[in-house]
Design an enzyme around this catalytic site. Sequence first.
Site, PDB file in Angstrom:
ATOM      1  N   LYS A 141       0.851  -1.193   0.000  1.00  0.00           N
ATOM      2  CA  LYS A 141       0.000   0.000   0.000  1.00  0.00           C
ATOM      3  C   LYS A 141       0.886   1.241   0.000  1.00  0.00           C
ATOM      4  O   LYS A 141       1.821   1.337   0.794  1.00  0.00           O
ATOM      5  CB  LYS A 141      -0.917  -0.001   1.226  1.00  0.00           C
ATOM      6  CG  LYS A 141      -1.940   1.136   1.207  1.00  0.00           C
ATOM      7  CD  LYS A 141      -2.921   1.047   2.361  1.00  0.00           C
ATOM      8  CE  LYS A 141      -2.441   1.661   3.643  1.00  0.00           C
ATOM      9  NZ  LYS A 141      -2.070   3.094   3.540  1.00  0.00           N
TER      10      LYS A 141
ATOM     11  N   ARG B   3       3.641   1.222  10.448  1.00  0.00           N
ATOM     12  CA  ARG B   3       4.767   1.465  11.358  1.00  0.00           C
ATOM     13  C   ARG B   3       5.177   0.242  12.162  1.00  0.00           C
ATOM     14  O   ARG B   3       6.354   0.127  12.525  1.00  0.00           O
ATOM     15  CB  ARG B   3       4.415   2.644  12.284  1.00  0.00           C
ATOM     16  CG  ARG B   3       4.478   3.976  11.542  1.00  0.00           C
ATOM     17  CD  ARG B   3       3.789   5.089  12.302  1.00  0.00           C
ATOM     18  NE  ARG B   3       2.329   4.962  12.248  1.00  0.00           N
ATOM     19  CZ  ARG B   3       1.468   5.810  12.821  1.00  0.00           C
ATOM     20  NH1 ARG B   3       1.935   6.834  13.504  1.00  0.00           N
ATOM     21  NH2 ARG B   3       0.166   5.636  12.705  1.00  0.00           N
TER      22      ARG B   3
ATOM     23  N   GLY C 130     -17.276  13.109  -9.510  1.00  0.00           N
ATOM     24  CA  GLY C 130     -16.798  12.129 -10.482  1.00  0.00           C
ATOM     25  C   GLY C 130     -15.803  12.687 -11.479  1.00  0.00           C
ATOM     26  O   GLY C 130     -14.748  12.077 -11.742  1.00  0.00           O
TER      27      GLY C 130
ATOM     28  N   ARG D  87      -5.287   6.444  -2.036  1.00  0.00           N
ATOM     29  CA  ARG D  87      -5.504   7.840  -2.408  1.00  0.00           C
ATOM     30  C   ARG D  87      -6.712   8.459  -1.715  1.00  0.00           C
ATOM     31  O   ARG D  87      -6.821   9.671  -1.623  1.00  0.00           O
ATOM     32  CB  ARG D  87      -5.632   7.930  -3.936  1.00  0.00           C
ATOM     33  CG  ARG D  87      -5.951   9.279  -4.508  1.00  0.00           C
ATOM     34  CD  ARG D  87      -4.872  10.311  -4.183  1.00  0.00           C
ATOM     35  NE  ARG D  87      -5.213  11.610  -4.749  1.00  0.00           N
ATOM     36  CZ  ARG D  87      -6.124  12.443  -4.254  1.00  0.00           C
ATOM     37  NH1 ARG D  87      -6.840  12.117  -3.183  1.00  0.00           N
ATOM     38  NH2 ARG D  87      -6.354  13.602  -4.842  1.00  0.00           N
ATOM     39  N   LYS D  88      -7.637   7.632  -1.249  1.00  0.00           N
ATOM     40  CA  LYS D  88      -8.852   8.113  -0.571  1.00  0.00           C
ATOM     41  C   LYS D  88      -9.500   9.261  -1.339  1.00  0.00           C
ATOM     42  O   LYS D  88      -9.709  10.359  -0.811  1.00  0.00           O
ATOM     43  CB  LYS D  88      -8.564   8.551   0.874  1.00  0.00           C
ATOM     44  CG  LYS D  88      -8.087   7.409   1.775  1.00  0.00           C
ATOM     45  CD  LYS D  88      -8.051   7.824   3.231  1.00  0.00           C
ATOM     46  CE  LYS D  88      -7.584   6.732   4.147  1.00  0.00           C
ATOM     47  NZ  LYS D  88      -6.123   6.433   4.049  1.00  0.00           N
TER      48      LYS D  88
HETATM   49  O1  S5P Z   1      -9.212   3.749   8.595  1.00  0.00           O
HETATM   50  C1  S5P Z   1      -8.096   3.791   8.122  1.00  0.00           C
HETATM   51  C2  S5P Z   1      -7.877   3.695   6.731  1.00  0.00           C
HETATM   52  C3  S5P Z   1      -6.582   3.661   6.244  1.00  0.00           C
HETATM   53  S1  S5P Z   1      -6.362   3.334   4.565  1.00  0.00           S
HETATM   54  N1  S5P Z   1      -6.991   3.867   8.927  1.00  0.00           N
HETATM   55  C4  S5P Z   1      -5.706   3.869   8.447  1.00  0.00           C
HETATM   56  O2  S5P Z   1      -4.758   3.904   9.261  1.00  0.00           O
HETATM   57  N2  S5P Z   1      -5.482   3.802   7.093  1.00  0.00           N
HETATM   58  C5  S5P Z   1      -4.111   3.852   6.532  1.00  0.00           C
HETATM   59  O3  S5P Z   1      -3.405   2.689   6.990  1.00  0.00           O
HETATM   60  C6  S5P Z   1      -3.267   5.054   6.924  1.00  0.00           C
HETATM   61  O4  S5P Z   1      -3.383   6.086   5.963  1.00  0.00           O
HETATM   62  C7  S5P Z   1      -1.858   4.495   6.981  1.00  0.00           C
HETATM   63  O5  S5P Z   1      -1.256   4.560   5.705  1.00  0.00           O
HETATM   64  C8  S5P Z   1      -2.046   3.034   7.330  1.00  0.00           C
HETATM   65  C9  S5P Z   1      -1.830   2.686   8.790  1.00  0.00           C
HETATM   66  O6  S5P Z   1      -0.498   2.893   9.162  1.00  0.00           O
HETATM   67  P1  S5P Z   1       0.083   2.471  10.603  1.00  0.00           P
HETATM   68  O7  S5P Z   1       1.481   2.968  10.561  1.00  0.00           O
HETATM   69  O8  S5P Z   1      -0.760   3.129  11.642  1.00  0.00           O
HETATM   70  O9  S5P Z   1      -0.003   0.956  10.653  1.00  0.00           O
END
Ligand code: S5P
Length: 263
Positions: free
Chosen positions: A60, A231, A98, A92-93
């Site tokens: 991702k 992370r 559209g 990209r959310k």
């Molecule tokens: O609800 C969400 C949706 C997404 S896509 N919560 C999230 O944390 N994410 C994404 O998942 C966020 O943008 C980040 O890239 C990843 C989580 O990262 P982490 O370092 O906290 O595991």
Amino acid sequence: SSHLQSYGQRAQNFTNPAAKLLLETMERKKSNLAVSVDVTKTKDFLSIIDTVGPFVCLIKTHIDILEDFDPSLITQLKELSQKHNFLIFEDRKFADIGNTVALQYSRGVHRIADWAHITNAHAVPGPGIITGLSSVGLPLGRGLLLLAEMSTKGSLATGAYTDATLRMAENNRDFVVGFVAQQRMGGHHEDFLVLTPGVGLDSKGDGMGQQYRTPREVILDSACDVIIVGRGIYGGDTAESVRAQAQRYQDAGWSSYLERISL
Ligand code: S5P
């Protein structure tokens, strides 16, 4: 004996080529792990991906956080995707009308539709966002995930909003292959992929709203399909620690899946 289909068997439930390929890849690599590579330097980005590649079904990206982005990076990302057999999900959310999202998806410096097998969108604009994105992505065999829920404290994507997001997906089965959500949601009989962020084995949160659950809670208790870990995996400073964490999360995700399909 199991009444639940395996990942590999579920490939036949989809017409969308990105969804099929993801499920086949999961089965073949025995991995329901997606690594989120949220770093700002191309060098770190590529080296983390090369390290975790063997352990993942999906990488991702947040391509817009790279400070030294250059189109040649995309060539290298595609090469790593071939080398290690993973798909690419640009997180990209999208969240606009559209016409605008079709441009954001296909143009600009990033040209996301050219290389990302999967991307995602918020449901907030209504079904026009799917019409716009699918006008670009469907002819290319791409797939879309809708954000039905979020991992963060105080998320507004709950209840009636989440339900309406499900309906939007059901009405666009050719392009919408599933959800970013915290659980498999009841009330639909069709197959959808559920990809779940907010996964960590050593931490409960980050002080900025993120909330973590374990791979077992996500895959077994909440019946999701893919764990998304950021992370928790790339946070270590050596390639060896990144590799070890990727292996650890792959094992945790896969053993939880085996437990679920054996129920
Ligand atoms: O609800 C969400 C949706 C997404 S896509 N919560 C999230 O944390 N994410 C994404 O998942 C966020 O943008 C980040 O890239 C990843 C989580 O990262 P982490 O370092 O906290 O595991």
